[in-house]
Design a protein around this motif. Sequence first.
Motif, short mmCIF file in Angstrom:
data_model
loop_
_atom_site.label_atom_id
_atom_site.label_comp_id
_atom_site.label_asym_id
_atom_site.label_seq_id
_atom_site.Cartn_x
_atom_site.Cartn_y
_atom_site.Cartn_z
N ALA A 19 34.37 35.18 34.73
CA ALA A 19 33.06 35.49 35.30
C ALA A 19 32.77 34.61 36.51
O ALA A 19 32.15 35.06 37.49
CB ALA A 19 31.98 35.32 34.24
N LEU A 20 33.21 33.36 36.45
CA LEU A 20 33.01 32.44 37.57
C LEU A 20 34.06 32.64 38.67
O LEU A 20 33.95 32.05 39.74
CB LEU A 20 33.09 30.99 37.07
CG LEU A 20 32.00 30.53 36.10
CD1 LEU A 20 32.27 29.12 35.62
CD2 LEU A 20 30.63 30.62 36.74
N ASP A 21 35.06 33.47 38.37
CA ASP A 21 36.15 33.75 39.29
C ASP A 21 36.87 32.46 39.70
O ASP A 21 37.17 32.24 40.88
CB ASP A 21 35.66 34.50 40.53
CG ASP A 21 36.81 35.12 41.33
OD1 ASP A 21 37.83 35.46 40.71
OD2 ASP A 21 36.68 35.25 42.56
N LYS A 165 27.85 28.71 39.26
CA LYS A 165 27.72 29.89 40.11
C LYS A 165 29.11 30.46 40.38
O LYS A 165 30.12 29.81 40.15
CB LYS A 165 27.04 29.51 41.43
CG LYS A 165 25.62 29.00 41.26
CD LYS A 165 25.02 28.62 42.59
CE LYS A 165 23.61 28.07 42.42
NZ LYS A 165 23.02 27.64 43.74
N ARG A 166 29.14 31.66 40.87
CA ARG A 166 30.41 32.32 41.17
C ARG A 166 30.92 31.85 42.53
O ARG A 166 30.87 32.56 43.53
CB ARG A 166 30.21 33.84 41.14
CG ARG A 166 31.50 34.65 41.13
CD ARG A 166 31.17 36.13 40.99
NE ARG A 166 32.31 36.98 41.22
CZ ARG A 166 33.23 37.29 40.30
NH1 ARG A 166 33.11 36.82 39.08
NH2 ARG A 166 34.25 38.07 40.60
N ASN A 167 31.43 30.62 42.53
CA ASN A 167 31.86 30.00 43.78
C ASN A 167 33.36 30.13 44.05
O ASN A 167 33.85 29.66 45.07
CB ASN A 167 31.50 28.50 43.76
CG ASN A 167 30.00 28.27 43.93
OD1 ASN A 167 29.40 28.85 44.82
ND2 ASN A 167 29.42 27.45 43.08
N HIS A 168 34.08 30.74 43.11
CA HIS A 168 35.52 30.95 43.27
C HIS A 168 36.28 29.64 43.43
O HIS A 168 37.26 29.56 44.16
CB HIS A 168 35.80 31.86 44.48
CG HIS A 168 34.84 32.99 44.66
ND1 HIS A 168 34.76 34.04 43.78
CD2 HIS A 168 33.89 33.23 45.60
CE1 HIS A 168 33.81 34.88 44.19
NE2 HIS A 168 33.27 34.40 45.28
#
Length: 239
Positions: A19-21, A165-168
């Motif tokens: 989900a967070l990639d 967060k989804r910061n990759h």
Amino acid sequence: MAELVYRPVIGLALTMFKALDLKIDLKGSENIPRSGGAVLVSNHISYLDFIFNGLAARPQKRLVRFMAKESVFRNKISGPLMRGMKHIPVDRKQGEAAYDHALDSLRSGEIIGVFPEATISQSFTLKSFKSGAARLAQEAGVPLIPMAVWGTQRIWTKGQPRNFKRNHFPVTIRVGETMEAPRDEYAGAITRRLRERVGEVLELAQRAYPGRAKGPEDSWWLPAHLGGTAPTAAEARTA
């Protein structure tokens, strides 16, 4: 015995990472023995390190029992999970019970995870190592497995807000070759050699890491010797 808690927690962690990639780069897992006891030794830069250390053993179908401070086991959320996964609580004032527990687990063929720095390094460089990991390996007659994680500090570390967060974010994990802990050798000498090996593996992880600071305000997670603004080891000691 069935792992009614550990394996579902691994599944939950993998779902969260997806989900967070997170871009997880794992190499060296073949150095983890497929059977028998061993002491897994890692640097410590994040509250989540034990999860990524555990993932390193997954390709070999091994589960790692981590030694963690006793207060984590008192938490109403983490406590039941830690106990269910058979991790080992450590009371720093009375560490004998935890040591004996870990020793019994090693002799029964478990992998025990140890952070010999004992606490998170806020400089993101290696602190001095306690000798417990070497002494456990010596007494149980099992190998030491040096490993390192890098990038986990960007997600959740001491003195910084959590960033889910989804910061990759990239996360690099490297596992080094096992090293022996001869019973007739001084534990301090083994500990010094172990710290050197973990340092070498950490440097490999840092060199392979694809992430870069976006600017001076984003360089807090890089140690000073890599051009970042994290406190030096001396500054961290006096903070």
